[in-house]
Motif scaffolding. Sequence first.
Motif, mmCIF file in Angstrom:
data_model
loop_
_atom_site.group_PDB
_atom_site.id
_atom_site.type_symbol
_atom_site.label_atom_id
_atom_site.label_comp_id
_atom_site.label_asym_id
_atom_site.label_seq_id
_atom_site.Cartn_x
_atom_site.Cartn_y
_atom_site.Cartn_z
ATOM 1 N N GLY A 55 7.723 94.997 22.210
ATOM 2 C CA GLY A 55 8.975 95.350 21.540
ATOM 3 C C GLY A 55 9.814 96.358 22.284
ATOM 4 O O GLY A 55 11.028 96.434 22.074
ATOM 5 N N GLY A 56 9.191 97.143 23.153
ATOM 6 C CA GLY A 56 9.943 98.150 23.900
ATOM 7 C C GLY A 56 10.614 97.627 25.148
ATOM 8 O O GLY A 56 11.380 98.354 25.797
ATOM 9 N N GLY A 57 10.337 96.371 25.509
ATOM 10 C CA GLY A 57 10.980 95.777 26.669
ATOM 11 C C GLY A 57 10.478 96.315 28.004
ATOM 12 O O GLY A 57 11.200 96.241 29.014
ATOM 13 N N TYR A 58 9.263 96.841 28.056
ATOM 14 C CA TYR A 58 8.730 97.353 29.315
ATOM 15 C C TYR A 58 8.392 96.210 30.260
ATOM 16 O O TYR A 58 8.091 95.094 29.822
ATOM 17 N N PRO A 91 9.516 107.089 26.399
ATOM 18 C CA PRO A 91 10.285 106.641 25.224
ATOM 19 C C PRO A 91 9.711 105.340 24.683
ATOM 20 O O PRO A 91 8.980 104.624 25.384
ATOM 21 N N ALA A 92 10.054 105.023 23.448
ATOM 22 C CA ALA A 92 9.526 103.812 22.822
ATOM 23 C C ALA A 92 10.074 102.546 23.462
ATOM 24 O O ALA A 92 9.413 101.500 23.454
ATOM 25 N N SER A 93 11.266 102.616 24.035
ATOM 26 C CA SER A 93 11.873 101.452 24.696
ATOM 27 C C SER A 93 12.123 101.753 26.169
ATOM 28 O O SER A 93 12.287 102.913 26.559
ATOM 29 N N TYR A 94 12.157 100.698 26.951
ATOM 30 C CA TYR A 94 12.278 100.846 28.403
ATOM 31 C C TYR A 94 13.631 101.433 28.805
ATOM 32 O O TYR A 94 13.729 102.203 29.758
ATOM 33 N N ARG A 95 14.687 101.068 28.098
ATOM 34 C CA ARG A 95 16.035 101.590 28.379
ATOM 35 C C ARG A 95 16.569 102.280 27.121
ATOM 36 O O ARG A 95 17.349 101.707 26.359
ATOM 37 N N PRO A 96 16.142 103.514 26.872
ATOM 38 C CA PRO A 96 16.511 104.196 25.625
ATOM 39 C C PRO A 96 17.942 104.709 25.638
ATOM 40 O O PRO A 96 18.501 105.029 26.705
ATOM 41 N N TYR A 136 12.273 113.337 24.063
ATOM 42 C CA TYR A 136 12.485 114.646 24.683
ATOM 43 C C TYR A 136 11.275 115.577 24.500
ATOM 44 O O TYR A 136 11.411 116.785 24.583
ATOM 45 N N SER A 137 10.113 114.991 24.254
ATOM 46 C CA SER A 137 8.929 115.818 24.010
ATOM 47 C C SER A 137 8.554 116.659 25.231
ATOM 48 O O SER A 137 7.981 117.744 25.077
ATOM 49 N N VAL A 138 8.887 116.184 26.429
ATOM 50 C CA VAL A 138 8.590 116.987 27.621
ATOM 51 C C VAL A 138 9.383 118.291 27.584
ATOM 52 O O VAL A 138 8.889 119.352 28.007
ATOM 53 N N LEU A 139 10.606 118.230 27.049
ATOM 54 C CA LEU A 139 11.424 119.433 26.926
ATOM 55 C C LEU A 139 10.810 120.397 25.915
ATOM 56 O O LEU A 139 10.731 121.610 26.167
ATOM 57 N N MET A 140 10.355 119.874 24.775
ATOM 58 C CA MET A 140 9.772 120.720 23.750
ATOM 59 C C MET A 140 8.471 121.359 24.241
ATOM 60 O O MET A 140 8.218 122.546 24.010
ATOM 61 N N THR A 141 7.641 120.574 24.925
ATOM 62 C CA THR A 141 6.372 121.100 25.426
ATOM 63 C C THR A 141 6.610 122.184 26.464
ATOM 64 O O THR A 141 5.955 123.239 26.447
ATOM 65 N N ALA A 142 7.544 121.935 27.366
ATOM 66 C CA ALA A 142 7.869 122.934 28.391
ATOM 67 C C ALA A 142 8.423 124.206 27.759
ATOM 68 O O ALA A 142 8.106 125.319 28.206
ATOM 69 N N ALA A 143 9.221 124.056 26.705
ATOM 70 C CA ALA A 143 9.785 125.227 26.029
ATOM 71 C C ALA A 143 8.686 126.097 25.425
ATOM 72 O O ALA A 143 8.733 127.330 25.502
ATOM 73 N N VAL A 144 7.664 125.457 24.822
ATOM 74 C CA VAL A 144 6.547 126.208 24.237
ATOM 75 C C VAL A 144 5.779 126.948 25.321
ATOM 76 O O VAL A 144 5.436 128.138 25.167
ATOM 77 N N VAL A 145 5.519 126.273 26.439
ATOM 78 C CA VAL A 145 4.771 126.895 27.526
ATOM 79 C C VAL A 145 5.546 128.071 28.115
ATOM 80 O O VAL A 145 4.997 129.166 28.320
ATOM 81 N N ILE A 146 6.849 127.870 28.364
ATOM 82 C CA ILE A 146 7.671 128.936 28.942
ATOM 83 C C ILE A 146 7.759 130.126 27.992
ATOM 84 O O ILE A 146 7.627 131.284 28.398
#
Length: 425
Positions: free
Chosen positions: A106-109, A360-365, A372-382
């Motif tokens: 369904g994500g078109g990967y 992301p859930a789809s290949y072309r989001p 954007y979970s990488v942004l949230m995770t990096a924000a917590v670490v920083i």
Amino acid sequence: MGWIVICGWMAILAGNGYVCGTQIEALIQLNDPNYVPQRWEGTLLFWATILVAVLINTVLGRLLPPIETFMLIIHVLGFFAILIPLVYMAPQKATAHQVFTVFENGGGYPTQGLSFFVGLIGTVFAMFGCDSAVHMAEEVRNADVTVPWSMLVTTLLNGAFGFAIVIAVLFVTVDVESVLESPTGLLGYPYMQIFYNSVGSKGGATGMIVIILIMTVCGTIAALATASRLIWAFARDRGLPFWKHVSKVQMGSSIPIYAVIIASITACAIGLINIGSAAAFNDVISLSVTSLYASYIITESFLLYHRCTNGIRSRGSVDDTSDPSQLVWGPFHLPGLFGIAVNAFAVAFGIIIFVFSFFPASYRPAPDTMNYSVLMTAAVVIFSVVYYVVWARREFKGPVVETGAWSLAEGGNVVEVGSKALESK
């Protein structure tokens, strides 16, 4: 590490509350096609769920153990109450060939393999969290045996139940697209339409859905208990701001009341994000997978290192097992090469999940469906690094360890924290 785990469990708490609220909206929509759910309504229902969890974790705190026993009974009986009518009453069923050999992308990967790993994150979200028992260990008798057994049995039981339900749902779902495009499917809960299609009655489907809703509320209660104990423990270790106040417990019940309040208010504040943007809210609660698996990888990697270097001693070879400088095997562990192999597999699996949790859930989001979970995770670490460098390094000296029934130690002066005494360096 402390901030990562706390943020992960706060995301789980907020995610559970959100699922409860939006499931209620979807259930109303199933029974009343004219109902149009609003995000602010889902947030109010979210808050109501958190309020129930707060009441049970505070006012009814002494009843939490029997309440959790009741949860287990509902869980087991509810499994059969859903599975039997779902399979028996379904008017149509897919063939075994369709269930076991047809794959959806369904994500078109570009490849089915890549789609599999991205889709694995949903399964992980449904199955993780058995480590909640670890964070309640100080309130468990014979914890060094009871806690690991509870984690093992929970994983096996939920894994077996979950696998059985998945197979049943696949057999009774003849048209996947129509289910996904149904009103409840568009709200994120296609299983409600599957239940309705199978039993042919809105009343029957509602009864089955209510069982799942009750279990989701129970999960929220458990998540609040876990998150509050994590906050309390990290405050006791002086890793949080205002640790002297946060680490206090209620006299008589030993409930970390301030930690419960902080966890619930934080979860409700996160719920406000959903009113403005569901995508932003999903990005925040994505910390549940990334943060927890980051913590798993770190701890499992250190355990694997010490296994391979013989850095963990047997209990009989150490005079003082409470010495924090000694790593000593507990009564529950896998020795030898088999233990190393299981440990190595856990690290490898954790790394795979951690990496694909950023996809992301789809290949072309689109921007609103991007992960954007990488942004949230990096924000917590920083944030945690900056907080330690600027302030916490003057207070935080590492985790305290128990030296008696009512004392915890690092060695030195005694500081009153709640109803327990701590010795700090």
